[in-house]
Design a protein around this motif. Sequence first.
Motif, PDB file in Angstrom:
ATOM      1  N   PRO A 231      81.744 -10.435  35.601  1.00  0.00           N
ATOM      2  CA  PRO A 231      82.555  -9.652  34.928  1.00  0.00           C
ATOM      3  C   PRO A 231      81.869  -8.521  34.065  1.00  0.00           C
ATOM      4  CG  PRO A 231      83.013 -11.908  34.778  1.00  0.00           C
ATOM      5  CD  PRO A 231      81.632 -12.030  35.357  1.00  0.00           C
ATOM      6  N   SER A 232      80.778  -8.585  33.270  1.00  0.00           N
ATOM      7  CA  SER A 232      80.039  -7.617  32.539  1.00  0.00           C
ATOM      8  C   SER A 232      79.609  -6.709  33.495  1.00  0.00           C
ATOM      9  CB  SER A 232      79.404  -8.471  31.434  1.00  0.00           C
ATOM     10  OG  SER A 232      78.210  -9.195  32.265  1.00  0.00           O
ATOM     11  N   THR A 251      84.303   2.340  41.571  1.00  0.00           N
ATOM     12  CA  THR A 251      85.648   1.718  42.116  1.00  0.00           C
ATOM     13  C   THR A 251      85.349   0.474  42.562  1.00  0.00           C
ATOM     14  OG1 THR A 251      86.233   4.120  43.275  1.00  0.00           O
ATOM     15  CG2 THR A 251      87.074   2.117  43.942  1.00  0.00           C
ATOM     16  N   ALA A 252      84.246  -0.100  43.260  1.00  0.00           N
ATOM     17  CA  ALA A 252      84.009  -1.248  43.432  1.00  0.00           C
ATOM     18  C   ALA A 252      83.960  -2.161  42.183  1.00  0.00           C
ATOM     19  CB  ALA A 252      82.826  -1.468  44.184  1.00  0.00           C
ATOM     20  N   GLY A 253      83.456  -1.444  41.216  1.00  0.00           N
ATOM     21  CA  GLY A 253      83.359  -2.407  40.055  1.00  0.00           C
ATOM     22  C   GLY A 253      84.522  -2.742  39.347  1.00  0.00           C
ATOM     23  N   MET A 254      85.552  -1.171  39.270  1.00  0.00           N
ATOM     24  CA  MET A 254      86.898  -1.766  38.766  1.00  0.00           C
ATOM     25  C   MET A 254      87.702  -2.573  39.509  1.00  0.00           C
ATOM     26  SD  MET A 254      89.579   1.419  38.584  1.00  0.00           S
ATOM     27  CE  MET A 254      89.943   1.082  40.360  1.00  0.00           C
ATOM     28  N   LEU A 255      87.351  -2.508  40.837  1.00  0.00           N
ATOM     29  CA  LEU A 255      88.178  -3.866  41.566  1.00  0.00           C
ATOM     30  C   LEU A 255      87.734  -5.254  41.336  1.00  0.00           C
ATOM     31  CD1 LEU A 255      88.517  -2.093  44.968  1.00  0.00           C
ATOM     32  CD2 LEU A 255      90.200  -1.889  43.433  1.00  0.00           C
ATOM     33  N   VAL A 256      86.435  -5.581  41.260  1.00  0.00           N
ATOM     34  CA  VAL A 256      85.980  -6.597  40.944  1.00  0.00           C
ATOM     35  C   VAL A 256      86.416  -7.081  39.599  1.00  0.00           C
ATOM     36  CG1 VAL A 256      83.791  -7.972  40.749  1.00  0.00           C
ATOM     37  CG2 VAL A 256      84.015  -6.549  42.606  1.00  0.00           C
TER      38      VAL A 256
END
Length: 277
Positions: A231-232, A251-256
């Motif tokens: 998460p972090s 974008t990938a970080g936001m989705l995860v």
Amino acid sequence: MTTLTPEAPARTVRPVYRVTGRHVLRSEWTKLWSLRSTWITLGLGLVFLVAFGLISAARYKSNIGSGQPLDPDFADATALSLSLFGTNFAQLTLGVLGVLVVAGEYSTGMIRSTLTGVPRRLPVLWSKSAVFGVVALLVGTVGAFLAFIFGNAIVAGTPAAMSLSDPGVLRSLLGTGLYLGLVGVIGVALGALLRSVAGGISVLVGALMLIPGLVSLLPKSWQSDISPYLPSNAGQAMFALTHDATTLAPTAGMLVFAGWTVLLLGGAAYRLARSDA
């Protein structure tokens, strides 16, 4: 003789109250701002975000002006990275307040009155999450912009200086606000899931601060497969200015990170609907 017919007593008409989503939202908004801890904790979060960013920028400017070799910690520093140094501290204050928003009601017993007024229960969780998520989003966004504006003014004339028009800067600042807003929602979800202030705060701190350090103890071949999806780390990818092969794209970080938030909200909703208060 005339027979008098007694008049029927007047019937008291009770107003009909309907539990609607708007009413629940208004109720949760009122409860949130009626607590002194809300004002104090939000203020601390804003101060941490801005103050630590300015302190970091001032240290960089002092190191540059001293004429000595640049500290390795500042080798790749930019006005953006220096200004957002306080994000880790702000996330704790906003996440802890999110836990208190729900778990505090369980500790005082007020949750019973809340659920009596809203028998369907789940609208309470959605409203608490929406209200506090928006508040945390606004506080985080305002704090990020203030920290960057003043921090950039401190480092003006140095290699770290930037402007809002530089590529990625605006996206990073908005991503910081979104990240802190989702952290607040995660705090609400943990409070509803665990129903304990101490338990919710412990899990929050462990997930955001301790687990990334523990993963570094794993074999390197495992770290590259696990670390970016924590998460972090996924959340930090939302507002990082640069990325490499070991981090996710914004974008990938936001989705995860949004996926982790939805997962915790789903667990909290299941427990709220299935177990007694």
